[in-house]
Design a protein around this motif. Structure first.
Motif, PDB file in Angstrom:
ATOM      1  N   PHE A   1      13.118  17.299   6.343  1.00  0.00           N
ATOM      2  CA  PHE A   1      13.121  17.934   5.023  1.00  0.00           C
ATOM      3  C   PHE A   1      13.018  16.953   3.864  1.00  0.00           C
ATOM      4  O   PHE A   1      13.390  17.259   2.739  1.00  0.00           O
ATOM      5  CB  PHE A   1      14.336  18.855   4.841  1.00  0.00           C
ATOM      6  N   GLU A   2      12.523  15.736   4.161  1.00  0.00           N
ATOM      7  CA  GLU A   2      12.290  14.797   3.074  1.00  0.00           C
ATOM      8  C   GLU A   2      10.906  14.207   3.295  1.00  0.00           C
ATOM      9  O   GLU A   2      10.561  13.837   4.424  1.00  0.00           O
ATOM     10  CB  GLU A   2      13.345  13.696   3.139  1.00  0.00           C
ATOM     11  N   ILE A   3      10.108  14.170   2.244  1.00  0.00           N
ATOM     12  CA  ILE A   3       8.803  13.518   2.353  1.00  0.00           C
ATOM     13  C   ILE A   3       8.610  12.674   1.108  1.00  0.00           C
ATOM     14  O   ILE A   3       8.918  13.119   0.003  1.00  0.00           O
ATOM     15  CB  ILE A   3       7.683  14.562   2.566  1.00  0.00           C
ATOM     16  N   ARG A   4       8.183  11.423   1.304  1.00  0.00           N
ATOM     17  CA  ARG A   4       8.124  10.496   0.165  1.00  0.00           C
ATOM     18  C   ARG A   4       6.854   9.666   0.212  1.00  0.00           C
ATOM     19  O   ARG A   4       6.340   9.363   1.282  1.00  0.00           O
ATOM     20  CB  ARG A   4       9.311   9.524   0.250  1.00  0.00           C
ATOM     21  N   ILE A   5       6.369   9.290  -0.966  1.00  0.00           N
ATOM     22  CA  ILE A   5       5.318   8.272  -1.023  1.00  0.00           C
ATOM     23  C   ILE A   5       6.040   6.938  -1.174  1.00  0.00           C
ATOM     24  O   ILE A   5       6.808   6.753  -2.126  1.00  0.00           O
ATOM     25  CB  ILE A   5       4.383   8.498  -2.235  1.00  0.00           C
TER      26      ILE A   5
ATOM     27  N   MET B   1       0.854  -1.202   0.000  1.00  0.00           N
ATOM     28  CA  MET B   1       0.000   0.000   0.000  1.00  0.00           C
ATOM     29  C   MET B   1       0.886   1.247   0.000  1.00  0.00           C
ATOM     30  O   MET B   1       2.066   1.189   0.337  1.00  0.00           O
ATOM     31  CB  MET B   1      -0.891   0.009   1.256  1.00  0.00           C
ATOM     32  N   LYS B   2       0.283   2.363  -0.372  1.00  0.00           N
ATOM     33  CA  LYS B   2       1.019   3.626  -0.394  1.00  0.00           C
ATOM     34  C   LYS B   2       0.979   4.292   0.988  1.00  0.00           C
ATOM     35  O   LYS B   2      -0.044   4.221   1.683  1.00  0.00           O
ATOM     36  CB  LYS B   2       0.385   4.594  -1.403  1.00  0.00           C
ATOM     37  N   ALA B   3       2.097   4.895   1.361  1.00  0.00           N
ATOM     38  CA  ALA B   3       2.155   5.609   2.637  1.00  0.00           C
ATOM     39  C   ALA B   3       2.987   6.875   2.480  1.00  0.00           C
ATOM     40  O   ALA B   3       3.919   6.912   1.670  1.00  0.00           O
ATOM     41  CB  ALA B   3       2.781   4.721   3.710  1.00  0.00           C
ATOM     42  N   VAL B   4       2.628   7.904   3.253  1.00  0.00           N
ATOM     43  CA  VAL B   4       3.382   9.163   3.245  1.00  0.00           C
ATOM     44  C   VAL B   4       4.417   9.076   4.360  1.00  0.00           C
ATOM     45  O   VAL B   4       4.079   9.016   5.534  1.00  0.00           O
ATOM     46  CB  VAL B   4       2.458  10.372   3.490  1.00  0.00           C
ATOM     47  N   LYS B   5       5.676   9.017   3.965  1.00  0.00           N
ATOM     48  CA  LYS B   5       6.730   8.799   4.948  1.00  0.00           C
ATOM     49  C   LYS B   5       7.694   9.975   4.994  1.00  0.00           C
ATOM     50  O   LYS B   5       8.033  10.554   3.970  1.00  0.00           O
ATOM     51  CB  LYS B   5       7.500   7.540   4.559  1.00  0.00           C
ATOM     52  N   VAL B   6       8.115  10.294   6.219  1.00  0.00           N
ATOM     53  CA  VAL B   6       9.186  11.263   6.397  1.00  0.00           C
ATOM     54  C   VAL B   6      10.396  10.470   6.889  1.00  0.00           C
ATOM     55  O   VAL B   6      10.485  10.114   8.059  1.00  0.00           O
ATOM     56  CB  VAL B   6       8.797  12.369   7.413  1.00  0.00           C
ATOM     57  N   PRO B   7      11.341  10.142   5.970  1.00  0.00           N
ATOM     58  CA  PRO B   7      12.493   9.335   6.374  1.00  0.00           C
ATOM     59  C   PRO B   7      13.448  10.101   7.270  1.00  0.00           C
ATOM     60  O   PRO B   7      14.071   9.539   8.167  1.00  0.00           O
ATOM     61  CB  PRO B   7      13.177   8.965   5.058  1.00  0.00           C
ATOM     62  N   LYS B   8      13.568  11.392   7.010  1.00  0.00           N
ATOM     63  CA  LYS B   8      14.384  12.273   7.843  1.00  0.00           C
ATOM     64  C   LYS B   8      13.919  13.709   7.582  1.00  0.00           C
ATOM     65  O   LYS B   8      13.184  13.946   6.613  1.00  0.00           O
ATOM     66  CB  LYS B   8      15.875  12.091   7.539  1.00  0.00           C
TER      67      LYS B   8
ATOM     68  N   VAL C   1      -7.955  20.758  -0.122  1.00  0.00           N
ATOM     69  CA  VAL C   1      -7.952  19.296  -0.267  1.00  0.00           C
ATOM     70  C   VAL C   1      -6.966  18.913  -1.366  1.00  0.00           C
ATOM     71  O   VAL C   1      -6.981  19.497  -2.448  1.00  0.00           O
ATOM     72  CB  VAL C   1      -9.363  18.774  -0.632  1.00  0.00           C
ATOM     73  N   PHE C   2      -6.088  17.960  -1.066  1.00  0.00           N
ATOM     74  CA  PHE C   2      -5.111  17.470  -2.049  1.00  0.00           C
ATOM     75  C   PHE C   2      -5.153  15.937  -2.081  1.00  0.00           C
ATOM     76  O   PHE C   2      -5.353  15.318  -1.036  1.00  0.00           O
ATOM     77  CB  PHE C   2      -3.676  17.861  -1.628  1.00  0.00           C
ATOM     78  N   PRO C   3      -4.939  15.327  -3.268  1.00  0.00           N
ATOM     79  CA  PRO C   3      -4.751  13.867  -3.260  1.00  0.00           C
ATOM     80  C   PRO C   3      -3.421  13.541  -2.554  1.00  0.00           C
ATOM     81  O   PRO C   3      -2.510  14.376  -2.562  1.00  0.00           O
ATOM     82  CB  PRO C   3      -4.700  13.511  -4.748  1.00  0.00           C
ATOM     83  N   TYR C   4      -3.325  12.340  -1.968  1.00  0.00           N
ATOM     84  CA  TYR C   4      -2.144  12.029  -1.129  1.00  0.00           C
ATOM     85  C   TYR C   4      -0.816  12.194  -1.860  1.00  0.00           C
ATOM     86  O   TYR C   4       0.181  12.581  -1.253  1.00  0.00           O
ATOM     87  CB  TYR C   4      -2.261  10.616  -0.533  1.00  0.00           C
ATOM     88  N   TYR C   5      -0.828  11.919  -3.193  1.00  0.00           N
ATOM     89  CA  TYR C   5       0.449  12.004  -3.916  1.00  0.00           C
ATOM     90  C   TYR C   5       0.895  13.453  -4.136  1.00  0.00           C
ATOM     91  O   TYR C   5       1.989  13.702  -4.605  1.00  0.00           O
ATOM     92  CB  TYR C   5       0.392  11.218  -5.245  1.00  0.00           C
ATOM     93  N   GLU C   6       0.026  14.393  -3.759  1.00  0.00           N
ATOM     94  CA  GLU C   6       0.446  15.801  -3.814  1.00  0.00           C
ATOM     95  C   GLU C   6       0.707  16.351  -2.412  1.00  0.00           C
ATOM     96  O   GLU C   6       0.591  17.547  -2.162  1.00  0.00           O
ATOM     97  CB  GLU C   6      -0.627  16.640  -4.510  1.00  0.00           C
TER      98      GLU C   6
END
Ligand SMILES: [Zn+2]
Ligand SMILES: [Zn+2]
Length: 347
Positions: A10-14, A1-8, A320-325
């Motif tokens: 100033f970085e945000i990734r799907i 599944m897709k998730a919004v992750k902050v690995p560190k 409202v934004f879709p998750y990939y935005e």
């Protein structure tokens, strides 16, 4: 599944991550439809949230539709629209024993200390799941949590019928606290530095608003102006309840100064800088100064308010934004903080 992750910071990734499974008998699996972006999510992203642990699936304001339940789950069933209380507590420390689990000594918050709800599915314990009884717009299913913050503020400040309340700051928490106070029968005066935010506060229910001018600007004395407005508002008695959602050392000082004798001051800031408040400030007026953190069992009250129309979700969600935005949403919040009251991402 897709998730919004902050690995560190100033970085945000799907990212693609494994879908969670119902394991415990009390687990509830939810397909997330909507997640609200909070100042603290921005703090995790930009590294200023001292509580965050990385990498992290962010999001503590979220809701969706139940897809599966463990065999002992009684309160919800597949197809139900629900929202999730992100507060996880131990159940046996002092705070938990006296019913204040939101300040549990080993408190964990979904989306901060543990992975949160900005993803397609979550599995959470039944006790954290709260059901909507009337059909809600799917993108509004995340909106309850910020109102629980407002409800907790009202409970901690013992705000009730006929109370006059000053709420400093017309951001999302100030607005949520205001609507909860209005729901409780209080009268509310709100302050802010931005005229458009005060206009919105008025539209959303504030009885009075006062524009604060940044120190030294336009030669106006902001203290005098606010004093005069408060005197008119309270008939010269002083304001019995002050809620500080500005959360800087000087706003805390000002709250204590403005509160009337026997008044209450509600503090929600998590900054570590000291304020200059003397013992006499508190003793002379016998003030009650209380902290308010997260929520302590406020979800059902909020759902009732959203359903009976006393709390207004539609006006609260401005973007409202879709998750990939999601990155675009964060950018919008950063660059246009005056326009955004609450941005949500949808899945
Ligand atoms: Zn929040
Ligand atoms: Zn505990």
């Amino acid at each position: 599944m897709k998730a919004v992750k902050v690995p560190k910071p100033f970085e945000i990734r799907i990212e693609d991550v494994p879908e969670p499974e119902v394991r415990a008998e009390t687990d509830v699996k939810i397909r997330i439809t909507s997640g609200g972006i909070c100042g603290s999510d921005v703090g995790i992203w930009n590294g200023t949230n001292s509580l965050a642990v990385y990498p992290r699936i962010i999001g503590h304001e979220f809701g969706g539709i139940v897809t599966e339940t463990g065999k002992n789950v009684k309160s919800v069933k597949p197809g139900d629209q629900v929202t999730v209380d992100p507060v996880m507590s131990c159940g046996h420390c002092y705070a938990c024993r006296i019913g204040r689990h939101n300040v549990c000594s080993t408190l964990e918050v979904l989306g901060v200390h543990r992975d949160g709800g900005f993803c397609e599915y979550v599995c959470v314990p039944e006790k954290n799941v709260h059901k909507f009884h009337t059909k809600m717009d799917e993108k509004m299913l995340s909106v309850a949590e910020p109102f629980t913050i407002g409800t907790e503020i009202n409970r901690r400040g013992q705000i009730g019928k006929g109370d006059q309340v000053l709420i400093m700051g017309a951001g999302p928490i100030g607005i949520a606290a205001m609507q909860c106070a209005k729901r409780n029968g209080a009268e509310v005066l709100m302050t802010d530095l931005v005229p458009s935010r005060l206009d919105r506060a008025k539209r959303m229910g504030a009885d009075r608003t006062v524009l604060i001018h940044p120190q030294g600007q336009q030669g106006k004395d902001q203290g005098q102006e606010l004093d005069a407005e408060l005197a008119a508002f309270t008939g010269g008695e002083g304001i019995p309840v002050v809620v500080d959602t500005v959360c800087i050392p000087s706003s805390f000082e000002q709250s204590v100064q403005l509160a009337s004798p026997a008044g209450r001051v509600v503090v929600i800031g998590l900054k570590n800088q000291p304020s200059r408040i003397t013992m006499a400030d508190i003793t002379k007026k016998e003030l009650t100064i209380v902290g308010s953190r997260l929520n302590c069992g406020c979800f059902d009250e909020v759902i009732e308010g959203l359903e009976d129309g006393t709390l207004h979700a539609e006006e609260f969600v401005t973007h409202v934004f879709p998750y990939y935005e999601v990155e675009k949403a964060f950018q919008m919040i950063r660059e246009h903080p005056q326009e955004v009251l609450k941005a949500v991402i949808t899945f």
